[in-house]
Design a protein around this motif. Structure first.
Motif, PDB file in Angstrom:
ATOM      1  N   ILE A   1      -9.938  26.917 -20.654  1.00 28.79           N
ATOM      2  CA  ILE A   1      -9.100  28.009 -20.163  1.00 28.79           C
ATOM      3  C   ILE A   1      -8.357  27.595 -18.902  1.00 28.79           C
ATOM      4  CG2 ILE A   1     -10.911  29.041 -18.736  1.00 28.79           C
ATOM      5  CD1 ILE A   1      -8.396  31.037 -20.834  1.00 28.79           C
ATOM      6  N   GLY A   2      -7.096  28.008 -18.810  1.00 26.83           N
ATOM      7  CA  GLY A   2      -6.290  27.798 -17.616  1.00 26.83           C
ATOM      8  C   GLY A   2      -5.461  29.039 -17.348  1.00 26.83           C
ATOM      9  N   LEU A   3      -5.538  29.572 -16.132  1.00 33.41           N
ATOM     10  CA  LEU A   3      -4.847  30.803 -15.788  1.00 33.41           C
ATOM     11  C   LEU A   3      -4.057  30.610 -14.505  1.00 33.41           C
ATOM     12  CD1 LEU A   3      -7.813  33.285 -16.411  1.00 33.41           C
ATOM     13  CD2 LEU A   3      -5.882  32.857 -17.946  1.00 33.41           C
ATOM     14  N   GLY A   4      -2.886  31.238 -14.436  1.00 31.94           N
ATOM     15  CA  GLY A   4      -2.042  31.134 -13.259  1.00 31.94           C
ATOM     16  C   GLY A   4      -1.477  32.477 -12.862  1.00 31.94           C
ATOM     17  N   ASN A   5      -1.238  32.656 -11.566  1.00 33.13           N
ATOM     18  CA  ASN A   5      -0.717  33.925 -11.042  1.00 33.13           C
ATOM     19  C   ASN A   5       0.312  33.659  -9.955  1.00 33.13           C
ATOM     20  OD1 ASN A   5      -2.752  36.800 -11.335  1.00 33.13           O
ATOM     21  ND2 ASN A   5      -0.628  36.868 -10.627  1.00 33.13           N
ATOM     22  N   CYS A   6       1.422  34.390 -10.018  1.00 33.02           N
ATOM     23  CA  CYS A   6       2.429  34.384  -8.962  1.00 33.02           C
ATOM     24  C   CYS A   6       2.422  35.782  -8.347  1.00 33.02           C
ATOM     25  CB  CYS A   6       3.805  34.058  -9.530  1.00 33.02           C
ATOM     26  SG  CYS A   6       3.931  32.404 -10.229  1.00 33.02           S
ATOM     27  N   LEU A   7       2.132  35.854  -7.060  1.00 30.38           N
ATOM     28  CA  LEU A   7       1.899  37.141  -6.415  1.00 30.38           C
ATOM     29  C   LEU A   7       3.131  37.651  -5.675  1.00 30.38           C
ATOM     30  CD1 LEU A   7       0.019  39.453  -5.467  1.00 30.38           C
ATOM     31  CD2 LEU A   7      -0.642  37.975  -3.541  1.00 30.38           C
ATOM     32  N   PHE A   8       3.493  38.893  -5.982  1.00 32.89           N
ATOM     33  CA  PHE A   8       4.494  39.625  -5.217  1.00 32.89           C
ATOM     34  C   PHE A   8       3.772  40.831  -4.627  1.00 32.89           C
ATOM     35  CE2 PHE A   8       8.754  42.143  -5.465  1.00 32.89           C
ATOM     36  CZ  PHE A   8       8.890  42.015  -4.086  1.00 32.89           C
ATOM     37  N   ALA A   9       3.429  40.746  -3.342  1.00 35.34           N
ATOM     38  CA  ALA A   9       2.604  41.769  -2.694  1.00 35.34           C
ATOM     39  C   ALA A   9       3.469  42.944  -2.269  1.00 35.34           C
ATOM     40  CB  ALA A   9       1.880  41.175  -1.493  1.00 35.34           C
ATOM     41  N   THR A  10       3.370  44.050  -3.006  1.00 36.18           N
ATOM     42  CA  THR A  10       4.202  45.224  -2.714  1.00 36.18           C
ATOM     43  C   THR A  10       3.402  46.405  -2.201  1.00 36.18           C
ATOM     44  OG1 THR A  10       4.033  45.968  -5.012  1.00 36.18           O
ATOM     45  CG2 THR A  10       5.915  44.559  -4.441  1.00 36.18           C
ATOM     46  N   THR A  11       2.080  46.363  -2.303  1.00 33.06           N
ATOM     47  CA  THR A  11       1.248  47.470  -1.831  1.00 33.06           C
ATOM     48  C   THR A  11       0.379  46.991  -0.672  1.00 33.06           C
ATOM     49  OG1 THR A  11      -0.591  46.967  -3.336  1.00 33.06           O
ATOM     50  CG2 THR A  11       1.166  48.397  -4.175  1.00 33.06           C
ATOM     51  N   PRO A  12      -0.150  47.909   0.119  1.00 37.15           N
ATOM     52  CA  PRO A  12      -1.020  47.493   1.234  1.00 37.15           C
ATOM     53  C   PRO A  12      -2.217  46.675   0.766  1.00 37.15           C
ATOM     54  CG  PRO A  12      -0.371  49.794   1.483  1.00 37.15           C
ATOM     55  CD  PRO A  12       0.104  49.367   0.126  1.00 37.15           C
ATOM     56  N   GLU A  13      -2.807  47.057  -0.372  1.00 40.90           N
ATOM     57  CA  GLU A  13      -3.979  46.353  -0.871  1.00 40.90           C
ATOM     58  C   GLU A  13      -3.637  44.939  -1.345  1.00 40.90           C
ATOM     59  OE1 GLU A  13      -4.339  50.589  -0.878  1.00 40.90           O
ATOM     60  OE2 GLU A  13      -2.971  49.335  -2.048  1.00 40.90           O
ATOM     61  N   ALA A  14      -2.387  44.732  -1.787  1.00 44.47           N
ATOM     62  CA  ALA A  14      -1.992  43.416  -2.296  1.00 44.47           C
ATOM     63  C   ALA A  14      -1.995  42.353  -1.206  1.00 44.47           C
ATOM     64  CB  ALA A  14      -0.614  43.496  -2.948  1.00 44.47           C
TER      65      ALA A  14
END
Length: 296
Positions: free
Chosen positions: A43-56
């Motif tokens: 398994i290989g997983l990737g994430n690109c984060l766009f932090a739009t909320t305070p919790e993000a």
């Protein structure tokens, strides 16, 4: 919106980290707040984060939580309800949306999408079961595309991330284009490329080395009626739902912004958002202006 990608070698072979990083590279524009990958065996997983909320601001994606690994493009709106129900599964301090997804999956398994309200597309790798569980929100606000063969399952927020893999063909789906030109929009899994599917709104997909299963967890019920006593009561009920929907979308750590066309829909959104902002933040608006057509 953030971006997610994933590779699952159903034949048991190990995933190459460089390959997952290449998929992430095609959608890095979706992750101004950072991109990362996790690779473990098949398994290989990737994430690109766009932090739009305070919790993000506290997100670390992909999220590795013991036997679970989560990638998510998500804004979960019923946070208060979930925090109360999942209190025993959550730690102290700020709880991110990906942590809510992981806790919901632990608590309700395949039924967890039914308990989530918001805009989301996510995948959970369950190492104990060697199973990947994927889901898309009720209305399909966040995208989820995938390719499935006997040996490989790959998914991404954008099709071009899938086409970064040489094993996935790029043959055009002429039937889909024909339907589009005829203004026919079928509610199926097809896309404009053969062999690339979309996970439809309100559906989840579970896949392991031997099998795959997709199920609808929600669909709009056209027969459902709301019977109230007067036109004023209907207006009040609509306003309550509308206010809650706008309030969810201005849950940002920075000043929110909205498109403003001057029509009834965007004008209603902007005026409501402006009324609801009471914490010192200001609302910016963006409009499309045609210099050659000032009347527009």
């Amino acid at each position: 919106m953030s971006g997610i990608v994933g590779l699952f070698r159903r034949d048991g072979r190990s995933v190459d980290r460089t390959t997952v990083e290449g998929m992430v590279g095609t959608i890095e524009h979706r992750g101004p707040d950072g991109c990362d990958v996790v690779v473990d065996g098949e398994i290989g997983l990737g994430n690109c984060l766009f932090a739009t909320t305070p919790e993000a601001e506290c997100e670390t994606l992909p999220l590795v939580d013991d036997d679970l690994t989560v990638v998510a493009d998500a804004r979960i709106d019923n946070r208060a309800e979930l925090l109360a129900e999942l209190e025993s599964r959550l730690g102290d301090g700020p709880v991110t949306d990906s942590e809510l997804v992981a806790a919901s999956y632990r608590e309700w398994g395949r039924d967890c999408p039914e308990r989530l309200v918001g805009a989301y597309a996510f995948a959970v790798w369950d190492a104990d079961l060697n199973r990947l569980f994927c889901a898309r929100d009720h209305a399909g606000i966040r995208p989820f595309y995938y390719y499935l063969s006997e040996d490989l399952f790959a998914f991404a927020s954008e099709i071009k991330a899938l086409h970064s893999l040489r094993s996935i063909p790029r043959e055009v789906n002429e039937r889909r284009f024909g339907r589009y030109l005829a203004s026919i929009f079928p509610e199926d899994d097809s896309t404009y490329f053969e062999d690339v599917c979309r996970l439809r709104p309100g559906r989840w997909l579970s896949i392991d080395a031997e099998s795959s299963h997709t199920e609808t967890y929600w669909r709009l019920d056209p027969s459902k009626r709301l019977d109230l006593s007067s036109d004023e009561a209907y207006a009040e009920a609509f306003r309550d739902v509308f206010d809650r929907a706008v309030r969810c979308r201005i849950r940002t750590q920075d000043d929110p912004a909205s498109m403003l066309s001057g029509g009834i829909d965007t004008s209603a959104i902007v005026s409501t958002a402006d009324d609801l902002l009471s914490d010192g933040r200001t609302l910016s608006t963006y409009s499309v202006v045609f210099e050659d057509v000032p009347a527009a």
